[in-house]
Design a protein around this motif. Structure first.
Motif, short mmCIF file in Angstrom:
data_model
loop_
_atom_site.label_atom_id
_atom_site.label_comp_id
_atom_site.label_asym_id
_atom_site.label_seq_id
_atom_site.Cartn_x
_atom_site.Cartn_y
_atom_site.Cartn_z
N GLU A 110 0.80 -1.23 0.18
CA GLU A 110 0.06 0.03 0.10
C GLU A 110 0.86 1.21 -0.07
OE1 GLU A 110 -3.27 2.07 2.83
OE2 GLU A 110 -3.43 0.06 2.66
N LYS A 111 1.96 1.36 0.89
CA LYS A 111 2.82 2.37 0.63
C LYS A 111 3.64 2.59 -0.55
CE LYS A 111 6.47 4.11 3.60
NZ LYS A 111 7.59 4.00 4.87
N ALA A 138 2.49 2.31 -3.16
CA ALA A 138 1.59 3.13 -4.24
C ALA A 138 1.95 2.88 -5.54
CB ALA A 138 1.43 4.67 -3.71
#
Length: 128
Positions: A33-34, A36
Motif C-alpha cells: 500500500e505504501k 503506491a
C-alpha cells in the motif's frame, strides 16, 4: 504500466481462491500500500515478503520432516524438490519477459504466493 502490473499481481494472488491477506503477512500488505504502484518499491516489498515466506516454508518443512516416520522422509524430500521445480518453472512462465517490469512483478509475486501457499499446506499436514 502500473495498471498492467497490478492486474498481473492480483491475478497471481487469487491462487486457489485464497486472498493475499490469507497467504501473506500484514507487513506485506502495508508495504504494498505504501509503495503506491512504484515498481521498485513494490519489488522491495515482494523481496521482503518472499524472504519471510521462505523462512516460514523452511520451518514448516523441517517441523514436518522431524515429525514423520523415517520411511516417509524420503518421499517428503522428493515431493518438496519436485514442488520447488514446479514453483520455479510455473512462476518463470507467468513472468512473461515481453511484459517488462510487469512481467518481473508477476513472476516475483508468484514466488511469494506459491511459497506462502506451500508453507500453509505443510503447516496443515498431520504427522504420524
Amino acid at each position: 504500466m502500473f495498471h498492467a502490473a497490478m492486474v498481473l499481481v492480483l491475478t497471481v494472488l487469487s491462487v486457489n481462491g485464497l486472498s493475499a491477506q490469507e497467504l501473506t503477512s500484514k507487513a506485506y500488505a502495508a508495504c504494498m500500500e505504501k509503495a503506491a504502484g512504484a515498481t521498485f518499491a513494490m519489488q522491495d516489498c515482494i523481496a521482503d515478503e518472499h524472504a519471510r515466506q521462505d523462512k516460514r516454508l523452511n520451518s514448516a518443512y523441517r517441523a514436518l520432516l522431524a515429525s514423520i516416520a523415517e520411511k516417509r522422509k524420503a518421499a517428503l524430500r522428493d515431493a518438496q524438490r519436485k514442488w520447488i521445480a514446479f514453483r520455479d518453472a510455473n512462476c518463470a512462465f507467468q513472468g512473461n519477459a515481453e511484459d517488462g517490469q510487469a512481467g518481473r512483478l508477476a513472476a516475483n509475486e508468484c514466488l511469494v504466493t506459491l511459497t506462502a501457499q506451500r508453507a500453509k499446506e505443510l503447516e496443515s499436514l498431520k504427522t504420524d
